[in-house]
Design an enzyme around this catalytic site. Sequence first.
Site, PDB file in Angstrom:
ATOM      1  N   LYS A 186      26.775  15.843  26.517  1.00 24.96           N
ATOM      2  CA  LYS A 186      27.474  16.375  25.127  1.00 24.96           C
ATOM      3  C   LYS A 186      26.601  17.302  23.885  1.00 24.96           C
ATOM      4  CE  LYS A 186      30.714  14.776  25.566  1.00 24.96           C
ATOM      5  NZ  LYS A 186      31.896  15.860  26.644  1.00 24.96           N
ATOM      6  N   GLY A 187      25.443  17.393  24.168  1.00 22.13           N
ATOM      7  CA  GLY A 187      24.845  18.304  23.627  1.00 22.13           C
ATOM      8  C   GLY A 187      25.240  19.509  23.253  1.00 22.13           C
ATOM      9  N   GLY A 188      25.988  20.204  24.037  1.00 20.84           N
ATOM     10  CA  GLY A 188      26.463  21.716  23.748  1.00 20.84           C
ATOM     11  C   GLY A 188      26.218  22.716  24.623  1.00 20.84           C
ATOM     12  N   THR A 189      26.176  21.513  26.248  1.00 21.77           N
ATOM     13  CA  THR A 189      25.310  22.373  27.159  1.00 21.77           C
ATOM     14  C   THR A 189      26.323  23.355  28.243  1.00 21.77           C
ATOM     15  OG1 THR A 189      25.175  20.578  28.833  1.00 21.77           O
ATOM     16  CG2 THR A 189      23.160  20.934  27.667  1.00 21.77           C
ATOM     17  N   ARG A 190      27.760  23.002  27.647  1.00 21.06           N
ATOM     18  CA  ARG A 190      28.291  24.176  29.139  1.00 21.06           C
ATOM     19  C   ARG A 190      28.673  25.334  27.466  1.00 21.06           C
ATOM     20  NH1 ARG A 190      31.176  25.910  32.499  1.00 21.06           N
ATOM     21  NH2 ARG A 190      29.969  23.474  34.076  1.00 21.06           N
ATOM     22  N   ARG A 230      21.476  17.514  20.125  1.00 21.78           N
ATOM     23  CA  ARG A 230      22.490  17.066  19.406  1.00 21.78           C
ATOM     24  C   ARG A 230      22.441  15.920  18.264  1.00 21.78           C
ATOM     25  NH1 ARG A 230      28.562  16.345  20.652  1.00 21.78           N
ATOM     26  NH2 ARG A 230      29.519  16.571  18.726  1.00 21.78           N
ATOM     27  N   LYS A 244      37.029  19.587  26.151  1.00 14.73           N
ATOM     28  CA  LYS A 244      36.243  19.707  25.095  1.00 14.73           C
ATOM     29  C   LYS A 244      36.187  19.313  23.899  1.00 14.73           C
ATOM     30  CE  LYS A 244      32.982  20.473  27.794  1.00 14.73           C
ATOM     31  NZ  LYS A 244      31.553  18.858  28.259  1.00 14.73           N
ATOM     32  N   HIS A 267      37.128  12.133  17.739  1.00 15.25           N
ATOM     33  CA  HIS A 267      35.935  10.720  17.887  1.00 15.25           C
ATOM     34  C   HIS A 267      37.216   9.665  17.176  1.00 15.25           C
ATOM     35  CE1 HIS A 267      32.245  13.523  18.170  1.00 15.25           C
ATOM     36  NE2 HIS A 267      33.482  13.688  19.542  1.00 15.25           N
TER      37      HIS A 267
END
Length: 326
Positions: free
Chosen positions: A77-81, A158, A283, A287
């Site tokens: 959930k950090g932005g890897t994709r 993140r 994505k 929240h």
Amino acid sequence: ASNSSREGAAGAWLRTPLAPGEVIAAQSGAFERDPQESSTTDDELSRAGSLGSRGGSTTPDYGEKRLPQALIIGVKKGGTRALLEAIRAHPDVRAVGTEPHFFDRNYEKGLEWYRNVMPKTLDGQITMEKTPSYFVTNEAPRRIHSMAKDTKLIVVVRNPVTRAISDYTQTLSKKPEIPTFEVLAFKNRTLGLIDASWSAIRIGIYALHLENWLQYFPLSQILFVSGERLITDPAGEMAKVQDFLGLKRIVTEKHFYFNKTKGFPCLKKPEDSSAPRCLGKSKGRTHPKIDPDVIHRLRKFYKPFNVMFYQMTGQDFQWEQEESDK
């Protein structure tokens, strides 16, 4: 300003809901669902490894399969994709669209199995994969080091508080019956004791995990990418990634298109006029509203670890500053 408005662009790429069918097509074209949402099956991996010429120019059926020289090892959930899709736009990079989970779940299958999962490359091209759980897997540094001690490692980090909420949101979408974030986050709510054994919180203690990697790899072999800047300045972060990998800076501003309706950058190939590829439906989750007191306590909990992480990496990610601006 409220938390959510201040978080603004920083969370948007990972949070904005997309229209149905607006799924990122991994370049192989073979995987449309988001691999990070569930474990990759062996079947998918062997298909990934044997796509051959079906992937057109992206997976040539000449060249050879090589073990990866660079890995995106975290964080979930950090932005890897987003990072993987952006770096795959580089002609000298070949990457697996799925997460092989070799160094955490499939290690007993051996390096030959792992090599076979990789796309074919030509001389001068870099083979890559991403599995965000490696960063928090105790055995991963040693195992990767024994494969090749000069492997380059990339970690997308993140703000740990936002990351934890994003992680919870993903689980909630699959298991709506789980307790609230507040219940899971505390050992004792009255005393304000955070439950650091809950993986959503534990993953964000970056300094703790990094210590494990530094026993095997020098800092010069690890690049830390800001998940926030990947959204606000994708070309700037990608310049650092390409420099780190020893690649020509080919992925630039021209590759990103800022979608005002969605509020986040999408990827396009500069020479082609097809619609930009945006991250898939999974994505963009909204929240849940979290009690501000809980967020405040979490920030206090993470602050010393964040400061330690800044000192260890020599980089200030300004997560505290971001909070005080709110």
